[in-house]
Design a protein around this motif. Structure first.
Motif, short mmCIF file in Angstrom:
data_model
loop_
_atom_site.label_atom_id
_atom_site.label_comp_id
_atom_site.label_asym_id
_atom_site.label_seq_id
_atom_site.Cartn_x
_atom_site.Cartn_y
_atom_site.Cartn_z
N ALA A 1 -7.63 -3.51 -9.57
CA ALA A 1 -7.87 -2.50 -10.59
C ALA A 1 -6.59 -1.90 -11.16
O ALA A 1 -6.43 -1.78 -12.36
N GLY A 2 -5.67 -1.50 -10.30
CA GLY A 2 -4.49 -0.79 -10.79
C GLY A 2 -4.88 0.63 -11.17
O GLY A 2 -5.63 1.29 -10.46
N TYR A 3 -4.38 1.13 -12.30
CA TYR A 3 -4.68 2.47 -12.81
C TYR A 3 -4.42 3.57 -11.79
O TYR A 3 -5.18 4.51 -11.64
N GLY A 4 -3.31 3.40 -11.08
CA GLY A 4 -2.93 4.38 -10.06
C GLY A 4 -3.00 3.81 -8.66
O GLY A 4 -2.39 4.33 -7.74
N TYR A 5 -3.74 2.72 -8.49
CA TYR A 5 -3.79 2.02 -7.20
C TYR A 5 -2.70 0.97 -7.19
O TYR A 5 -2.43 0.32 -8.21
N SER A 6 -2.09 0.77 -6.05
CA SER A 6 -1.05 -0.24 -5.90
C SER A 6 -1.65 -1.64 -6.11
O SER A 6 -2.77 -1.91 -5.69
N LYS A 7 -0.89 -2.50 -6.75
CA LYS A 7 -1.32 -3.89 -6.96
C LYS A 7 -1.07 -4.77 -5.73
O LYS A 7 -1.54 -5.89 -5.68
N SER A 8 -0.34 -4.24 -4.73
CA SER A 8 0.02 -5.09 -3.60
C SER A 8 -0.10 -4.42 -2.23
O SER A 8 0.00 -5.10 -1.22
N GLN A 9 -0.31 -3.13 -2.17
CA GLN A 9 -0.37 -2.45 -0.88
C GLN A 9 -1.73 -1.81 -0.65
O GLN A 9 -2.37 -1.33 -1.59
N ASP A 10 -2.13 -1.78 0.61
CA ASP A 10 -3.37 -1.11 1.02
C ASP A 10 -4.57 -1.57 0.18
O ASP A 10 -5.37 -0.76 -0.29
N CYS A 11 -4.70 -2.86 -0.05
CA CYS A 11 -5.83 -3.39 -0.82
C CYS A 11 -7.12 -3.18 -0.03
O CYS A 11 -7.19 -3.49 1.15
#
Length: 188
Positions: free
Chosen positions: A74-84
């Protein structure tokens, strides 16, 4: 280890930004929900996330909707690579009206018997997450939040001034409240 992951998840949920949410204020005349727990170093753009998940809808389409998503996708403030991890995006559209009578009534209520709770600050709580929404001139409001599990069967608390009610998260739609709600403090 699970406690650390839980704390990180809770801190992630707490990172909403009222700045990015205020864009929605203009569209719905409401103050979007803000999570009122401890802040985190990043903020979630709820409006952009709502559009990405295709969950935007007219204010008149009342009710509960929810969609799960992967935070790294999703992104939008969520990391693209951590804590998925998987989260649930929750949107609850409701309309608050009050009736100018108390107790049980024997007649059918008409629109003339109801008045919208306009421009009221509604405090809400859903599974430990809290926020506020300001209704528009017709009593419409919208709760937006994210959670680590489905909120469909959880209880939501709505409060205006000292008046409050509980219901299942999937139930709020057109909510008719008794007379004390009509007089609930407008500037609580």
């Amino acid at each position: 280890m699970r406690l650390i992951i839980l704390l990180i998840t809770l801190m992630t949920l707490a990172g909403c930004s009222s700045t990015s949410l205020q864009k929605q204020h203009k569209k719905y005349e409401t103050i979007p929900a803000e999570i009122t727990t401890n802040p985190t170093p990043h903020s979630i753009d709820y409006e952009a996330l709502k559009n990405y998940l295709q969950m935007s809808r007219d204010r008149e389409r009342l009710g509960f909707s929810e969609k799960s998503f992967n935070t790294c996708d999703a992104g939008y403030g969520y990391s693209k690579s951590q804590d998925c991890h998987k989260e649930h995006f929750v949107v609850i559209h409701f309309r608050l009206l009050c009736r100018d009578s108390e107790g049980t009534i024997s007649t059918i209520l008409t629109e003339d018997d109801l008045q919208p709770l306009d421009r009221r600050t509604v405090r809400w709580t859903l599974q430990g997450v809290q926020g506020t929404v300001r209704t528009d001139s017709q009593g419409y409001g919208q709760i937006i939040t994210t959670a680590n599990k489905s909120q469909r069967s959880q209880r939501v608390k709505l409060a205006v001034g000292s008046e409050f009610l509980y219901m299942r998260a999937n139930e709020p739609q057109r909510i008719i409240t008794p007379r004390p709600w009509c007089d609930a403090d407008r500037n609580y």
